[in-house]
Design a protein around this motif. Structure first.
Motif, PDB file in Angstrom:
ATOM      1  N   LEU A   1      13.413  -1.183  -2.641  1.00 50.66           N
ATOM      2  CA  LEU A   1      12.970  -1.298  -1.247  1.00 50.66           C
ATOM      3  C   LEU A   1      13.136  -2.705  -0.693  1.00 50.66           C
ATOM      4  N   GLU A   2      13.815  -3.535  -1.424  1.00 56.75           N
ATOM      5  CA  GLU A   2      13.928  -4.942  -1.053  1.00 56.75           C
ATOM      6  C   GLU A   2      14.626  -5.143   0.290  1.00 56.75           C
ATOM      7  N   ASP A   3      15.606  -4.297   0.625  1.00 55.29           N
ATOM      8  CA  ASP A   3      16.406  -4.502   1.832  1.00 55.29           C
ATOM      9  C   ASP A   3      15.860  -3.781   3.067  1.00 55.29           C
ATOM     10  N   ALA A   4      14.867  -2.958   2.900  1.00 58.85           N
ATOM     11  CA  ALA A   4      14.333  -2.200   4.041  1.00 58.85           C
ATOM     12  C   ALA A   4      13.531  -3.103   4.971  1.00 58.85           C
ATOM     13  N   GLU A   5      13.734  -2.934   6.279  1.00 54.47           N
ATOM     14  CA  GLU A   5      12.952  -3.705   7.247  1.00 54.47           C
ATOM     15  C   GLU A   5      11.552  -3.119   7.387  1.00 54.47           C
ATOM     16  N   GLN A   6      11.472  -1.799   7.411  1.00 61.23           N
ATOM     17  CA  GLN A   6      10.188  -1.106   7.461  1.00 61.23           C
ATOM     18  C   GLN A   6      10.147  -0.064   6.362  1.00 61.23           C
ATOM     19  N   ILE A   7       8.943   0.175   5.840  1.00 55.22           N
ATOM     20  CA  ILE A   7       8.771   1.163   4.778  1.00 55.22           C
ATOM     21  C   ILE A   7       7.677   2.136   5.204  1.00 55.22           C
ATOM     22  N   LEU A   8       8.021   3.402   5.294  1.00 52.95           N
ATOM     23  CA  LEU A   8       7.067   4.449   5.651  1.00 52.95           C
ATOM     24  C   LEU A   8       6.886   5.343   4.432  1.00 52.95           C
ATOM     25  N   ILE A   9       5.655   5.470   3.967  1.00 48.53           N
ATOM     26  CA  ILE A   9       5.371   6.140   2.703  1.00 48.53           C
ATOM     27  C   ILE A   9       4.570   7.402   2.960  1.00 48.53           C
ATOM     28  N   PHE A  10       4.916   8.475   2.259  1.00 53.33           N
ATOM     29  CA  PHE A  10       4.127   9.705   2.391  1.00 53.33           C
ATOM     30  C   PHE A  10       3.961  10.363   1.033  1.00 53.33           C
ATOM     31  N   CYS A  11       2.928  11.201   0.959  1.00 48.83           N
ATOM     32  CA  CYS A  11       2.667  12.000  -0.240  1.00 48.83           C
ATOM     33  C   CYS A  11       2.225  13.381   0.234  1.00 48.83           C
ATOM     34  N   GLN A  12       1.386  14.062  -0.525  1.00 47.09           N
ATOM     35  CA  GLN A  12       0.949  15.397  -0.127  1.00 47.09           C
ATOM     36  C   GLN A  12      -0.176  15.348   0.905  1.00 47.09           C
ATOM     37  N   SER A  13      -1.135  14.435   0.713  1.00 49.18           N
ATOM     38  CA  SER A  13      -2.311  14.422   1.584  1.00 49.18           C
ATOM     39  C   SER A  13      -2.569  13.081   2.259  1.00 49.18           C
ATOM     40  N   GLY A  14      -1.856  12.042   1.859  1.00 47.39           N
ATOM     41  CA  GLY A  14      -2.070  10.735   2.470  1.00 47.39           C
ATOM     42  C   GLY A  14      -2.837   9.748   1.617  1.00 47.39           C
ATOM     43  N   MET A  15      -3.341  10.173   0.464  1.00 44.59           N
ATOM     44  CA  MET A  15      -4.128   9.283  -0.388  1.00 44.59           C
ATOM     45  C   MET A  15      -3.233   8.428  -1.281  1.00 44.59           C
ATOM     46  N   ARG A  16      -2.314   9.059  -2.003  1.00 45.84           N
ATOM     47  CA  ARG A  16      -1.425   8.287  -2.871  1.00 45.84           C
ATOM     48  C   ARG A  16      -0.557   7.330  -2.064  1.00 45.84           C
ATOM     49  N   SER A  17      -0.183   7.735  -0.857  1.00 50.78           N
ATOM     50  CA  SER A  17       0.653   6.866  -0.034  1.00 50.78           C
ATOM     51  C   SER A  17      -0.097   5.603   0.371  1.00 50.78           C
ATOM     52  N   GLN A  18      -1.427   5.700   0.547  1.00 48.39           N
ATOM     53  CA  GLN A  18      -2.208   4.497   0.833  1.00 48.39           C
ATOM     54  C   GLN A  18      -2.191   3.544  -0.354  1.00 48.39           C
ATOM     55  N   LYS A  19      -2.345   4.099  -1.545  1.00 50.23           N
ATOM     56  CA  LYS A  19      -2.302   3.259  -2.741  1.00 50.23           C
ATOM     57  C   LYS A  19      -0.925   2.617  -2.896  1.00 50.23           C
ATOM     58  N   ALA A  20       0.119   3.404  -2.652  1.00 50.69           N
ATOM     59  CA  ALA A  20       1.479   2.874  -2.759  1.00 50.69           C
ATOM     60  C   ALA A  20       1.710   1.771  -1.732  1.00 50.69           C
ATOM     61  N   ALA A  21       1.197   1.964  -0.517  1.00 53.64           N
ATOM     62  CA  ALA A  21       1.363   0.953   0.526  1.00 53.64           C
ATOM     63  C   ALA A  21       0.675  -0.352   0.141  1.00 53.64           C
ATOM     64  N   GLN A  22      -0.471  -0.247  -0.517  1.00 53.68           N
ATOM     65  CA  GLN A  22      -1.143  -1.459  -0.985  1.00 53.68           C
ATOM     66  C   GLN A  22      -0.293  -2.195  -2.010  1.00 53.68           C
TER      67      GLN A  22
END
Length: 353
Positions: free
Chosen positions: A309-330
């Protein structure tokens, strides 16, 4: 005879208690698993004016516990649908709808207009915001929360020497220290029980009938059907904002370590830009999503694939319910502090609804 006859004849409640409810006003923050059952009994008891604020929409995973909604409500705003349900049942209640989330910008004006606030939310930033706004206004609020098989209820900021939420939890926790039901699961009846207890506490406070849970926390375990209480003590010092200007300049999301979120509507508008859509679900999770810029990096291997993900300007993360994606975003925010990183609210479940 009228619909409140069984309350009139209750010893100690009587017509005076009913008049107090009729003249009272309640703001329900959140029309979800706790807010739905609480609203049912506040309305049935005859609270004269009820405001409902919620910016969320109904999705199919809500239906096991958010009992005001059904399949026909999917994709619609919760505050609007909740009030519509009651407008068809009771003509003697003044309903007010706020199809938005409670924020530092609207909290002062909204809460000022009500006698009591009920916090039916499931996240720490809003919980602390409700507490602090009620403190500045001198308004009591009814607190309720659930976690797996246990629920808890209390009344904060009630009268002199009344505890507030910060007396119990002085430090704001991170968003993932205590997962919500989207990650850990819940039997729908538990928030129903806790929501009813919250309505009971609100009715006691407004009518002056009985003993509210001031400086006490009631716990209920759904596996054993046991309850117990813990006494609470108000503290002399508090970390709550001392003025509205301080509150309005407080980032509650950031203070709780929360990550930025984005809706699917806004996320889809970023298609064909230099945006990485990252699916952190495991490879066998369904349904699949096909979109421009999609990268599948399961949460279980995220730490070893951050360089993708080094070259991405923005990163949008998703999972099944929104919980794991919050952890990943952190995790990603710590690695790439200068990038715009968002968790897509509600995950695939919201996209399906």
């Amino acid at each position: 005879m009228n619909r409140f006859d069984r309350q009139y004849i209750l010893n100690g409640f009587g017509i005076d208690g009913q008049k107090k409810l009729r003249n009272a006003s309640v703001l329900m923050v959140g029309a979800g698993g706790l807010g739905c059952p609480a609203l049912l009994y506040l309305a049935a008891a005859g609270v004269g004016r009820i405001g409902v604020i919620d910016g969320d929409i109904v999705n199919v995973t809500n239906l096991n516990r958010q009992v005001l909604f059904g399949e026909k409500d999917l994709g619609k705003n919760k505050a609007e649908q909740a009030v519509r349900h009651f407008q068809e049942k009771y003509s003697d209640i003044n309903w007010e709808i706020f199809p938005e989330f409670l924020t530092v910008q609207n909290a002062q004006e909204l809460i000022a207009d009500y006698d009591l606030v009920i916090d039916g939310t499931d996240n720490f930033p809003t919980r602390y915001l409700v507490n602090d706004a009620c403190l500045l206004h001198g308004k009591p609020f009814v607190f309720g929360a659930i976690y797996q098989h246990e629920g808890q209820v209390s009344v904060f900021n009630l009268g002199e020497e009344g505890c507030n939420y910060r007396d119990v939890h002085p430090e704001m926790p991170g968003p993932n220290e205590i997962p919500n039901c989207a990650e850990t699961g819940v039997l729908g009846v538990l928030p129903g029980i806790i929501g009813n207890l919250m309505a009971l506490e609100a009715i006691k406070v407004l009518s002056g009938y009985g003993e509210p849970l001031k400086n006490r926390m009631l716990y209920f375990n759904s596996l054993t059907s046991q309850t117990y209480e813990v006494e609470l003590m108000p503290k002399k010092s508090s970390s709550a904002p001392e003025s509205w200007s301080v509150l309005e300049n407080t980032d509650y999301q950031q203070a709780c370590g929360a990550v930025k979120e984005m809706t699917w509507k806004d996320a889809m508008g970023k298609m064909n830009q230099n945006v990485a859509f990252v699916d952190v679900r495991e490879l066998d999770e369904l349904p699949p999503l096909v979109c421009t810029g999609l990268m599948k990096i399961p949460m279980s291997v995220l730490d070893s694939q951050l360089d993708k993900l080094e070259d991405a300007e923005q990163i949008l993360i998703f999972c099944q319910s929104g919980m794991r994606s919050q952890k990943a975003a952190q995790v990603l925010s710590e690695t790439y502090p200068d990038k715009a990183i968002f968790s897509i609210k509600g995950g695939i479940n919201d996209l399906k609804s």
